[in-house]
Motif scaffolding. Structure first.
Motif, short mmCIF file in Angstrom:
data_model
loop_
_atom_site.label_atom_id
_atom_site.label_comp_id
_atom_site.label_asym_id
_atom_site.label_seq_id
_atom_site.Cartn_x
_atom_site.Cartn_y
_atom_site.Cartn_z
N LEU A 541 0.73 -1.21 -0.05
CA LEU A 541 0.08 0.05 0.16
C LEU A 541 0.96 1.20 0.03
CD1 LEU A 541 -2.51 -1.17 2.74
CD2 LEU A 541 -2.86 -1.21 0.12
N LYS A 542 0.44 2.23 -0.78
CA LYS A 542 1.24 3.54 -0.79
C LYS A 542 0.42 4.74 -0.09
CE LYS A 542 0.22 4.28 -5.69
NZ LYS A 542 0.57 4.50 -6.96
N LEU A 543 1.08 5.20 0.93
CA LEU A 543 0.43 6.51 1.64
C LEU A 543 1.28 7.57 1.37
CD1 LEU A 543 -1.62 7.08 3.73
CD2 LEU A 543 -0.03 6.60 5.43
N LYS A 544 0.73 8.54 0.43
CA LYS A 544 1.48 9.77 0.35
C LYS A 544 1.09 10.90 1.19
CE LYS A 544 2.27 8.64 -4.76
NZ LYS A 544 1.99 9.00 -5.82
N LYS A 545 1.95 11.84 1.60
CA LYS A 545 1.39 13.06 2.12
C LYS A 545 0.32 13.69 1.54
CE LYS A 545 4.54 16.72 1.19
NZ LYS A 545 5.56 16.08 -0.03
N GLY A 552 -6.17 12.97 -3.98
CA GLY A 552 -6.01 11.59 -4.36
C GLY A 552 -4.79 11.43 -4.93
N ASP A 553 -4.51 9.97 -5.26
CA ASP A 553 -3.33 9.63 -6.00
C ASP A 553 -3.48 10.53 -7.25
OD1 ASP A 553 -0.87 8.49 -6.39
OD2 ASP A 553 -1.73 6.55 -7.14
N SER A 554 -2.22 10.65 -7.82
CA SER A 554 -2.11 11.28 -9.11
C SER A 554 -2.05 10.53 -10.34
CB SER A 554 -0.57 11.91 -9.16
OG SER A 554 0.49 11.01 -9.35
N LEU A 555 -2.75 10.79 -11.54
CA LEU A 555 -2.73 9.91 -12.55
C LEU A 555 -1.99 10.34 -13.64
CD1 LEU A 555 -6.91 10.93 -12.82
CD2 LEU A 555 -5.78 9.17 -11.48
N ASP A 556 -1.71 9.11 -14.37
CA ASP A 556 -0.62 9.12 -15.41
C ASP A 556 -1.53 9.31 -16.74
OD1 ASP A 556 1.52 9.52 -13.51
OD2 ASP A 556 1.33 7.28 -13.13
N LEU A 557 -1.69 10.25 -17.40
CA LEU A 557 -2.64 10.04 -18.55
C LEU A 557 -1.99 10.31 -19.92
CD1 LEU A 557 -5.58 11.74 -16.89
CD2 LEU A 557 -5.28 9.53 -17.24
N ILE A 680 5.83 15.43 -16.92
CA ILE A 680 5.76 14.41 -17.71
C ILE A 680 6.39 13.23 -17.31
CG2 ILE A 680 6.96 13.75 -20.25
CD1 ILE A 680 7.22 16.79 -20.78
N ARG A 681 5.77 12.17 -17.42
CA ARG A 681 5.95 10.76 -17.06
C ARG A 681 6.85 10.15 -18.00
NH1 ARG A 681 4.49 8.27 -12.07
NH2 ARG A 681 5.90 6.64 -12.68
N ASP A 682 8.10 10.34 -18.14
CA ASP A 682 8.86 9.50 -19.39
C ASP A 682 9.36 8.20 -18.80
OD1 ASP A 682 10.60 10.84 -18.23
OD2 ASP A 682 11.23 12.12 -19.68
MG LIG Z 1 1.41 7.87 -9.36
#
Ligand SMILES: [Mg+2]
Ligand SMILES: Nc1ncnc2c1ncn2[C@@H]1O[C@H](COP(=O)(O)OP(=O)(O)OP(=O)(O)O)[C@@H](O)[C@H]1O
Ligand SMILES: [Mg+2]
Length: 706
Positions: A541-545, A552-557, A680-682
């Motif tokens: 499980l991930k728990l981000k600050k 919410g969790d970020s999305l990669d679109l 950018i998610r490269d």
């Molecule tokens: Mg993410």
């Protein structure tokens, strides 16, 4: 094998596809955007097991039905005859592609493909030919030329393909462009162009081997001077093509066969063909149980060694039911990484892991790195999407040498790490933004200005032995016992083994002070703590600050389009159209427009980056509301780039189609409110984008809360 082990084994391959229990509830309705076949709801179920025991039992039942169905369907499918010992003709394969293109049911498609694979096995003269032929036919069917991680890809540009088609068929560019505008598919343009051509004499037919070799060579060529060579090779093939072959050849070169046959089904088809062939040779009957076992072996083999050459060779030499004795982890072959699920609070974690021992680790904000040390002492570093990024990290070579110097017993390993930018003077972690300024190509060790430190959080193989079946506690012990910390270069992730709310809260605060994103919480003991390749697991499980602050969790679109800029943004792009990815259909489903969060410099560099990927027409794989002019952007792009996006909340919308097949009658999709660009998610490929199903899940969770 116990039921839990079995379930875990099963889940590895299908894991990343999302939760089956949710998928089961949602009926799929036909795509409103594309004319292509609509999957049947009964037949498109993916065997993605969920974590509960009830579901395992349920799944086993379903799999058995699947296997029975598959066995029953045998005689119904017609695959073209092939002659024994003769090379396999490309035209035969194209007949099968056409059958797959027309068929909508998943089971039927598996059946067609497996019949084809059986034919290949039956008509090859010896074991060596069987292996070669099956590997080639398989690669052409999934439209690849080598394993994913070797990075060779088809996907030639439209302009080059059109040029090749013009010279190959004698038609003008103008005519071809007009046709492309009408059909939106270069394959159909090629088919039409070829059928119009009258031939003086019948050319030599193309064989599967020739096409495969040529495609591989074309994919390997680079540089400006290669363009003409590529065109010449394509032309040579085109001369030997009939209209159907021309259609599929062009589509292969473009990078999409449009037969809607997902790779996970190919693996099932392969397992079926191979085990049936084996049993036939031994004069035995294939039972549903044998078929299920073969599928399981094949999927598990694939999740550990995603390399078809290796799997096919092992299956033919040693038997499909023995695959797992031969296709286990190997240094040099990246496995798909295990992924985590987001959680909102420590209390949620305590509830979820009640009665289980768990551990908390710092969640470092860098780049995931799967680090392989090969027995010949070479180093390989693979990204989150199994891309070989060793060249980018020459500074890790001395680190590996040092690890071996500190313990000469170390011969080989596979480590799961986060590679983080490191401030040497102050001895502390630097933010991700600093890491992203490192050069990506032609990196020379002496020129490196941003130092990195590897934080190892898992070990998957040590000195040739796979550790996947060991608990996290045991795996950690392997790391601690055999690898030594090298200050500022190689460390283990900070950890805390506690289930006390206050203690964990303090650890979380400390992680943020130490420039981390938050915590990763993992089960520590027993079968729930095994490493599950490719699975987005509940055991991590991930728990981000961020989550604690209500975001919410970020999305990669995926960026699929853009809007022409106005005012200050004139001359560039003013905003972008984003899409989620649906791995079941291979489609990109429009989700929202985004225009916030970009700096001027970012917009300028995005313009440079995306301009060459502009398309005249949307791709067939884009799902958006074609009946509403407001749904289309000004410009369409080849899907190449991912944006990480933060979002206030989700909303249902008639304009966007994300997740439509999971919602009601399919007329609405999910959209985002106030999306904001983060980066950018490269390190992710477009297929690693947030899936439509994940988004529907987040939307439903939100609806449930409010
Ligand atoms: Mg993410
Ligand atoms: N201790 C750790 N254990 C596991 N992963 C870690 C750890 N520290 C940092 N990470 C990183 O956190 C990532 C998971 O969280 P994150 O939200 O960053 O995921 P992501 O890359 O956006 O995508 P996804 O959740 O889809 O993998 C891992 O892939 C890994 O790169
Ligand atoms: Mg990250």
């Amino acid at each position: 094998m116990t039921a839990t082990q079995k379930q875990q084994t099963l889940s590895r391959f299908f894991g990343s596809q999302g939760e089956r229990c949710m998928a089961k509830k949602r009926s799929r309705s036909p795509s409103p955007a594309s004319s292509k076949k609509a999957p049947k709801s009964d037949d498109t179920k993916e065997s993605t097991p969920d974590d509960s025991v009830a579901d395992v039992a349920d799944d086993a039942k379903e799999r058995l039905i699947d296997a029975k169905e598959l066995l029953k369907m045998d005689s119904e499918v017609k695959v073209p005859d092939m002659a024994v010992g003769k090379p396999i003709l490309y035209s035969k394969l194209c007949e099968v592609f056409e059958a797959l293109e027309k068929e909508s049911g998943r089971l039927k498609c598996i059946e067609i493909a497996s019949e084809m694979f059986s034919h290949v096995l039956d008509t090859s003269e010896n074991q060596e030919d069987q292996i070669r032929n099956l590997v080639e036919v398989n690669y052409l069917t999934i439209n690849r030329v080598c394993p994913d991680y070797e990075g060779l890809e088809l996907g030639l540009g439209e302009t080059l393909l059109m040029k090749a088609l013009a010279t190959g068929t004698g038609r003008s560019m103008q005519q071809l462009k007009k046709d492309l505008g009408e059909y939106g598919d270069i394959g159909l343009v090629a088919q039409k162009s070829r059928s119009k051509q009258s031939l003086m004499f019948k050319p030599q037919p193309l064989t599967v081997s020739q096409v495969f070799k040529n495609l591989k060579e074309i994919a390997s060529m680079s540089g400006a001077s290669s363009q003409n060579k590529k065109i010449a090779m394509i032309n040579r093939m085109l001369t030997s093509c009939d209209s159907r072959e021309a259609k599929f050849l062009m589509r292969s070169l473009e990078g999409t066969l449009r037969i809607q046959f997902a790779e996970k089904s190919v693996v099932v088809a392969l397992a079926k063909a191979l085990v049936e062939h084996e049993m036939k040779q031994r004069g035995q009957k294939v039972t549903p149980a044998i078929l299920s076992e073969a599928e399981e072996q094949m999927k598990e083999a694939f999740s550990q060694t995603p390399n078809y050459e290796l799997i096919i060779e092992s299956a033919i030499k040693y038997g499909t039911l023995k695959l797992m004795d031969h296709c286990t982890l190997k240094p040099g072959i990246p496995l798909k990484p295990m992924l985590a699920k987001p959680t909102k609070s420590i209390t949620e974690i305590l509830n979820q892991f009640e009665n289980q021992e768990f551990t908390c680790e710092y969640k470092y904000d860098g780049e995931r790195a799967q680090v392989h040390l090969l027995p010949d002492r070479t180093l390989r570093v693979y990204s989150r999407s199994s891309e070989n990024m060793t060249q980018r990290y020459p500074d890790l070579i001395p680190v590996m040498e040092e690890l071996q110097r500190l313990n000469p017993e170390v011969k080989s390993f596979i480590l799961d790490c986060e590679c983080v930018a490191w401030d040497k003077k102050q001895e502390k972690i630097l933010p991700f933004q600093i890491l992203s300024t490192r050069k990506r190509k032609d990196v020379k060790e002496e020129d490196i200005t941003v130092q990195v430190c590897l934080f190892a959080f898992d070990i998957l193989l040590y000195n040739g032995e796979s550790l996947l079946q060991k608990s996290l506690k045991e795996r950690r012990q392997y790391m601690y016992d055999n690898l030594k910390v090298i200050p500022g270069k190689f460390r283990f992730s900070e950890k805390l083994d506690s289930s006390d709310l206050d203690v964990i809260t303090k650890f979380l605060d400390q992680s943020v002070k130490d420039s981390c994103e938050g915590l990763m919480i993992k089960t520590l003991n027993g079968t729930n703590s095994l490493y599950e390749p490719s699975k987005r697991s509940r055991n991590w499980l991930k728990l981000k600050k961020d989550y604690l602050e209500g975001v919410g969790d970020s999305l990669d679109l995926v960026v699929i389009g853009a809007y022409v800029g106005k005012g200050k943004r004139t001359g560039g792009y003013g905003g972008f159209l984003l899409a989620s990815y649906n791995p079941d259909s291979g489609e990109f489903e429009a989700i929202c427009k985004i225009g916030t969060g970009f700096s001027e410099e970012m917009l300028a560099s995005l313009f440079e980056k995306l301009k060459p990927t502009q398309l005249d027409e949307p791709k067939a794989s884009f799902v958006y509301d074609k009946t509403n002019p407001r749904a289309a952007p000004d410009i369409w792009f080849e899907p190449t780039t991912l944006f990480e996006v933060k979002v206030a909340d989700f909303t249902e919308s008639p304009l966007y189609k994300c997740g439509y097949s999971f919602l009601g009658d399919g007329s609405k999709g999910v959209s985002l409110r106030f999306p904001r660009f983060v980066r950018i998610r490269d390190d992710k490929s477009v297929e690693d984008a947030t899936t439509s199903e994940q988004i529907v899940e987040m939307y439903e969770k939100q609806a449930h809360l409010s």
